[in-house]
Design an enzyme around this catalytic site. Structure first.
Site, PDB file in Angstrom:
ATOM      1  N   ASN A  83       0.817  -1.200  -0.011  1.00 51.05           N
ATOM      2  CA  ASN A  83      -0.083   0.004   0.057  1.00 51.05           C
ATOM      3  C   ASN A  83       0.914   1.290   0.095  1.00 51.05           C
ATOM      4  OD1 ASN A  83      -2.296   1.614   0.338  1.00 51.05           O
ATOM      5  ND2 ASN A  83      -3.246   0.097   1.357  1.00 51.05           N
ATOM      6  N   HIS A 113      24.591   0.517  10.488  1.00 55.57           N
ATOM      7  CA  HIS A 113      25.593   1.157  10.543  1.00 55.57           C
ATOM      8  C   HIS A 113      26.533   0.551  11.638  1.00 55.57           C
ATOM      9  CE1 HIS A 113      24.404   4.064   7.844  1.00 55.57           C
ATOM     10  NE2 HIS A 113      23.271   4.263   8.421  1.00 55.57           N
ATOM     11  N   GLY A 140      -0.082  -1.627   9.214  1.00 52.27           N
ATOM     12  CA  GLY A 140       0.293  -0.255   8.921  1.00 52.27           C
ATOM     13  C   GLY A 140       1.372   0.256   9.915  1.00 52.27           C
ATOM     14  N   LYS A 181       0.211 -14.759  19.537  1.00 47.98           N
ATOM     15  CA  LYS A 181      -0.698 -15.878  19.592  1.00 47.98           C
ATOM     16  C   LYS A 181      -0.101 -16.745  18.510  1.00 47.98           C
ATOM     17  CE  LYS A 181      -5.708 -16.405  18.199  1.00 47.98           C
ATOM     18  NZ  LYS A 181      -6.855 -16.103  17.952  1.00 47.98           N
TER      19      LYS A 181
END
Length: 185
Positions: A83, A113, A140, A181
């Site tokens: 998305n 780094h 998201g 879970k």
């Protein structure tokens, strides 16, 4: 070894090398074209991604805007989707499996780094590959850190920071991301 070879192998390298600068600039030109396409130009976007990435499935979808460092180190699976606002720092290989769902604003970082400040002052960095298995759903705003593998069928909850490997068939969430879970069939 060239700086590019060192980068891909996970050794210290200098990103200021002309070969790597050229490769990043190539990717940025292609990404600019990709991100500037019209909504109905899906075929144009897919052609650009096929040119940019190391490999793709036949069917895939990536929403603009999208960003990556090189593209040449990304393997994108069949029927996988990203998305809006996906960022992939692909200094090492990023393997995205089949049927993967990547929600908005997900960041996938292979670049890292040195802990030693003297090496950082020299401009050295290194990268660790990331693997995302088949049928994974990444919520998201999640961040996938260098060197992580996410097992097939797993779900990463929104806003998670994945710092360690996640096994198959689980739901994992949080900062740091932890299994909460086990999924049963």
């Amino acid at each position: 070894m060239t700086e590019k070879e060192k980068m891909i192998c996970g050794e210290y390298y200098s990103a200021n090398n002309q070969e790597l600068i050229h490769a990043r600039n190539r990717a940025r030109r292609l990404i600019k074209k990709f991100n500037n396409t019209l909504p109905e130009e899906e075929e144009v976007r897919n052609k650009i991604i096929k040119e940019l990435f190391k490999s793709t499935g036949e069917k895939f979808y990536i929403e603009p805007p999208f960003r990556c460092d090189y593209g040449m180190n990304i393997k994108w699976g069949e029927n996988s989707y990203a998305n809006f606002d996906c960022v992939i720092l692909d200094c090492a290989t990023v393997n995205i499996g089949n049927n993967v769902l990547i929600a908005p604003n997900v960041k996938i970082f292979t670049a890292t780094h040195p802990i030693d400040p003297n090496l950082r002052k020299k401009g050295l960095e290194y990268a660790e590959s990331i693997t995302i298995g088949n049928n994974v759903w990444i919520g998201g705003g999640s961040i996938i850190n260098p060197g992580v593998s996410i097992g097939e069928n797993s779900i990463i909850g929104s806003g998670s920071i994945v710092t360690k490997d996640i096994p198959s068939n689980v739901i994992a969430v949080g900062n740091p991301c932890k299994v909460i879970k086990t999924l049963t069939k």
